[in-house]
Design an enzyme around this catalytic site. Structure first.
Site, PDB file in Angstrom:
ATOM      1  N   ARG A 147       0.860  -1.184   0.000  1.00 36.09           N
ATOM      2  CA  ARG A 147       0.000   0.000   0.000  1.00 36.09           C
ATOM      3  C   ARG A 147       0.895   1.233   0.000  1.00 36.09           C
ATOM      4  O   ARG A 147       1.782   1.346   0.857  1.00 36.09           O
ATOM      5  CB  ARG A 147      -0.897   0.010   1.246  1.00 36.09           C
ATOM      6  CG  ARG A 147      -1.960   1.107   1.212  1.00 36.09           C
ATOM      7  CD  ARG A 147      -2.701   1.235   2.536  1.00 36.09           C
ATOM      8  NE  ARG A 147      -1.946   2.016   3.504  1.00 36.09           N
ATOM      9  CZ  ARG A 147      -2.460   2.543   4.620  1.00 36.09           C
ATOM     10  NH1 ARG A 147      -3.739   2.355   4.912  1.00 36.09           N
ATOM     11  NH2 ARG A 147      -1.708   3.223   5.466  1.00 36.09           N
ATOM     12  N   ASP A 209      -5.017   3.923  -0.284  1.00 36.45           N
ATOM     13  CA  ASP A 209      -6.150   4.161   0.618  1.00 36.45           C
ATOM     14  C   ASP A 209      -6.496   5.655   0.591  1.00 36.45           C
ATOM     15  O   ASP A 209      -5.667   6.490   0.963  1.00 36.45           O
ATOM     16  CB  ASP A 209      -5.733   3.733   2.038  1.00 36.45           C
ATOM     17  CG  ASP A 209      -6.886   3.696   3.016  1.00 36.45           C
ATOM     18  OD1 ASP A 209      -7.968   4.229   2.675  1.00 36.45           O
ATOM     19  OD2 ASP A 209      -6.717   3.141   4.120  1.00 36.45           O
ATOM     20  N   GLU A 235      -8.791   2.051  -2.104  1.00 33.97           N
ATOM     21  CA  GLU A 235      -9.564   1.739  -0.889  1.00 33.97           C
ATOM     22  C   GLU A 235     -10.309   2.968  -0.368  1.00 33.97           C
ATOM     23  O   GLU A 235      -9.766   4.081  -0.372  1.00 33.97           O
ATOM     24  CB  GLU A 235      -8.569   1.236   0.165  1.00 33.97           C
ATOM     25  CG  GLU A 235      -9.177   1.034   1.542  1.00 33.97           C
ATOM     26  CD  GLU A 235      -8.125   0.650   2.581  1.00 33.97           C
ATOM     27  OE1 GLU A 235      -7.014   0.224   2.192  1.00 33.97           O
ATOM     28  OE2 GLU A 235      -8.413   0.792   3.766  1.00 33.97           O
ATOM     29  N   GLU A 261     -13.572  -1.237   5.924  1.00 32.27           N
ATOM     30  CA  GLU A 261     -12.895  -1.520   7.189  1.00 32.27           C
ATOM     31  C   GLU A 261     -13.744  -1.077   8.378  1.00 32.27           C
ATOM     32  O   GLU A 261     -13.533  -1.562   9.485  1.00 32.27           O
ATOM     33  CB  GLU A 261     -11.500  -0.883   7.232  1.00 32.27           C
ATOM     34  CG  GLU A 261     -11.485   0.632   7.254  1.00 32.27           C
ATOM     35  CD  GLU A 261     -10.062   1.204   7.184  1.00 32.27           C
ATOM     36  OE1 GLU A 261      -9.230   0.638   6.464  1.00 32.27           O
ATOM     37  OE2 GLU A 261      -9.809   2.202   7.870  1.00 32.27           O
ATOM     38  N   TRP A 401     -11.837  11.790   8.829  1.00 35.99           N
ATOM     39  CA  TRP A 401     -10.521  11.227   9.125  1.00 35.99           C
ATOM     40  C   TRP A 401     -10.261  10.070   8.209  1.00 35.99           C
ATOM     41  O   TRP A 401     -10.929   9.387   7.623  1.00 35.99           O
ATOM     42  CB  TRP A 401     -10.398  10.765  10.577  1.00 35.99           C
ATOM     43  CG  TRP A 401      -9.129   9.977  10.708  1.00 35.99           C
ATOM     44  CD1 TRP A 401      -8.980   8.637  10.936  1.00 35.99           C
ATOM     45  CD2 TRP A 401      -7.791  10.488  10.507  1.00 35.99           C
ATOM     46  NE1 TRP A 401      -7.676   8.294  10.921  1.00 35.99           N
ATOM     47  CE2 TRP A 401      -6.922   9.411  10.643  1.00 35.99           C
ATOM     48  CE3 TRP A 401      -7.281  11.751  10.216  1.00 35.99           C
ATOM     49  CZ2 TRP A 401      -5.525   9.534  10.508  1.00 35.99           C
ATOM     50  CZ3 TRP A 401      -5.911  11.897  10.076  1.00 35.99           C
ATOM     51  CH2 TRP A 401      -5.034  10.799  10.226  1.00 35.99           C
TER      52      TRP A 401
HETATM   53  O1  EZ4 Z   1      -7.077   4.317   9.822  1.00 34.20           O
HETATM   54  O2  EZ4 Z   1      -6.875   1.204  11.501  1.00 34.20           O
HETATM   55  O3  EZ4 Z   1      -6.368   0.565   5.978  1.00 34.20           O
HETATM   56  N1  EZ4 Z   1      -6.087   0.915   7.088  1.00 34.20           N
HETATM   57  C1  EZ4 Z   1      -6.479   2.053   7.665  1.00 34.20           C
HETATM   58  C2  EZ4 Z   1      -6.102   2.219   9.119  1.00 34.20           C
HETATM   59  C3  EZ4 Z   1      -7.180   2.925   9.924  1.00 34.20           C
HETATM   60  C4  EZ4 Z   1      -7.058   2.561  11.375  1.00 34.20           C
HETATM   61  C5  EZ4 Z   1      -8.281   3.032  12.153  1.00 34.20           C
HETATM   62  O4  EZ4 Z   1      -8.247   2.564  13.446  1.00 34.20           O
HETATM   63  O5  EZ4 Z   1      -7.127   2.841   7.045  1.00 34.20           O
HETATM   64  O6  EZ4 Z   1      -4.872   2.831   9.254  1.00 34.20           O
HETATM   65 CO    CO Z   2      -7.970   1.875   5.308  1.00 30.58          CO
END
Ligand code: EZ4
Ligand code: CO
Length: 401
Positions: A147, A209, A235, A261, A401
Site C-alpha cells: 500500500r 487508501d 480503498e 474496514e 478522518w
Molecule cells: O485508519 O486502523 O487501511 N487501514 C487504515 C487504518 C485505519 C485505522 C483506524 O483505526 O485505514 O490505518
Molecule cells: Co484503510
C-alpha cells in the site's frame, strides 16, 4: 464443556488492545480481540457489564447459538461496539473448539484452499523518494503487494504517514487536528503512482487508501487517472454510509474498488455486493462479528465476484491477525490481507504461531487460533487514552478522518 469464567484484559504495549479470555470448566481457554481504536473502553464495558454474565454456564462448543443469542437478545442490533464484543466471544469460542478437538481453526472451516494468504504492507513516506525507497525495502523483504501512501506536498501531516516527529496515527491527546486539501491530494496522487510504477515495474501489486475523503465525482476523477498504473485496489475512496456513492464511482473508473474496514455486518455490504459496485470488502473479524459472521459475508459476496481483503492495520491485535489468517487460508474468495506493524512489546504480549513468509500469511498448525496473551505482562501495560486525529478543511470545516 461449560464456560466457567470470562475476563476482559485491556493493555497498551504502545497502543491499546482489548482482549477477551474465556475459560471453560475443563481448563481450556480461548482468546478473542475486541479492540475498537479510540473507543476501547466502550467495548470493554459492553463485554464485562452485559455479555460476560450471559456467557457463564453456557456450552462452549455451540458457537452459532451463542452468536445468535448475543446478536438477537440485545434487541439493539449491529453497531461497532456490539459487533466487536460479539467478535471477541466468537474468536475465543473458535479457539476453544480447536483446542478441544486438537486441530487448527482453519481445519474446522473446511481446510486449506490455498498455499498462503497474500499480504500487503505499508510504504508511507513524507516524500516521493522516501516512499519509493520504502516500497523497494518491502519488496526486498519478500512482500508482493504494497500500500503506497505519501504526504501531499503543502500538508504537514496526513493519515497513514508518520508525523514529522516520527509518531504514527492515533497518538494525539486529546487529538490532533490536521489540515486537508482534496484538491492538492487529487493533483498529487497520479504523479506519485507514475513515479512508483516506473521505479518498481509492472509486477508488484500496488494499493492505495483514500480514507473516505473524496466525493464520488472526485474519486471517479482519481480512479480514471490511476487506471494505467493498474492498482490492486483503491480503498475507501468515498464514505459508504450512502452506498449509491459507489454506483456513481463505479461508472467512472475501472480501477478496482475496496471498501469496508468500518463495516460491522452483512447489511453494510449488501447493496454494494448485490449491485457489483465494489470488488473487495474490507471487513475484519474483530469489527464484523468474528469468524462466524465474516464467513457469511464472504459467502454472500462470492457469487457476485466480490472478494475479501480484511483490514489489518496495527490497531488490530495479533489475535485478529490469527483469526484472519485461519479465515483467509480456508475461504475461497479471501484475496489479500493487510499486515500492519506491531511493536515488539505487542508481539511479546501476544505470542502467536501465525507468520508472514515470502509475502504470504500462514496461520500455523497449532490447535485453535494459535495465539495467546501474557496476562502478567498485560498487567504492567495500563490503558492510555488516545484518539485518532481529525482533519480541518481550508475554511476550517471539520473533515473526514
Ligand atoms: O485508519 O486502523 O487501511 N487501514 C487504515 C487504518 C485505519 C485505522 C483506524 O483505526 O485505514 O490505518
Ligand atoms: Co484503510
Amino acid at each position: 464443556m461449560k464456560i466457567e469464567d470470562a475476563r476482559v484484559i485491556v493493555a497498551s504495549p504502545g497502543r491499546n488492545y482489548v482482549t477477551l479470555k474465556i475459560v471453560t470448566d475443563g481448563g481450556i481457554y480461548g482468546i478473542g480481540d475486541a479492540t475498537l481504536n479510540g473507543r476501547e473502553l466502550a467495548v470493554a464495558s459492553y463485554l464485562s457489564e452485559h455479555v460476560v454474565p450471559l456467557l457463564i454456564g453456557r456450552e462452549a462448543m455451540n458457537i452459532e447459538d451463542t452468536w445468535q443469542l448475543l446478536y438477537r437478545s440485545a434487541y439493539w442490533r449491529r453497531g461497532p461496539v456490539t459487533m466487536a464484543a460479539i467478535a471477541a466471544v466468537d474468536m475465543a469460542l473458535w479457539d476453544i473448539k480447536g483446542k478441544e478437538l486438537g486441530t487448527p481453526v482453519w481445519n474446522l472451516l473446511g481446510g486449506r484452499c490455498r498455499d498462503g494468504l497474500l499480504v500487503y504492507s505499508h510504504a508511507s513516506g513524507r516524500s516521493v523518494d522516501q516512499t519509493i525507497e520504502q516500497v523497494h525495502t518491502l519488496i526486498a523483504a519478500g512482500y508482493r503487494a504494497v500500500r503506497v501512501q505519501c504526504l501531499v506536498p503543502g500538508l504537514e501531516a496526513m493519515y497513514g504517514v508518520p508525523r514529522a516527529d516520527g509518531a504514527g496515527d492515533g497518538k494525539g491527546l486529546p487529538f490532533v487536528e490536521n489540515d486537508w486539501s482534496s484538491q492538492a491530494y487529487l493533483r498529487f496522487v497520479p504523479t506519485l503512482f507514475a513515479a512508483v510504477r516506473d521505479a518498481v515495474g509492472p509486477k508488484p501489486a500496488l494499493l492505495h487508501d483514500a480514507h473516505h475523503r473524496l466525493t464520488p465525482t472526485q474519486a471517479g476523477w482519481l480512479g480514471k487517472r490511476l487506471e494505467d498504473f493498474q492498482l490492486f485496489w483503491l480503498e475507501d475512496a468515498v464514505p459508504a454510509e450512502w452506498q449509491d456513492g459507489y454506483k456513481i464511482l463505479r461508472h467512472h473508473t475501472t480501477t478496482p474498488l475496496a471498501v469496508g474496514e468500518v463495516f460491522n455486518t452483512i447489511f453494510d455490504c449488501d447493496r454494494l455486493v448485490r449491485n457489483g459496485w465494489v470488488d473487495y470488502i474490507r471487513a475484519a473479524p474483530v469489527h464484523a462479528g468474528g469468524i462466524t459472521h465474516l464467513r457469511k459475508i464472504a459467502d454472500y459476496a462470492a457469487p457476485h465476484h466480490v472478494k475479501i481483503g480484511c483490514h489489518g492495520a496495527g490497531d488490530l491485535s495479533p489475535v485478529t491477525m490469527a483469526a484472519a489468517a485461519h479465515f483467509g487460508i480456508a475461504t475461497y474468495n479471501a484475496a489479500i490481507q493487510e499486515h500492519g506493524e506491531h511493536s515488539a512489546a505487542t508481539h511479546r504480549l501476544f505470542p502467536h504461531h501465525w507468520s508472514v513468509t515470502d509475502g504470504y500469511l500462514q496461520p500455523g498448525d497449532a490447535p485453535g487460533l494459535g495465539v495467546d496473551i501474557d496476562e502478567d505482562l498485560a498487567g504492567q501495560l495500563p490503558y492510555e487514552r488516545a484518539y485518532l486525529p481529525v482533519t480541518r478543511l481550508e475554511d476550517g470545516t471539520v473533515g473526514d478522518w
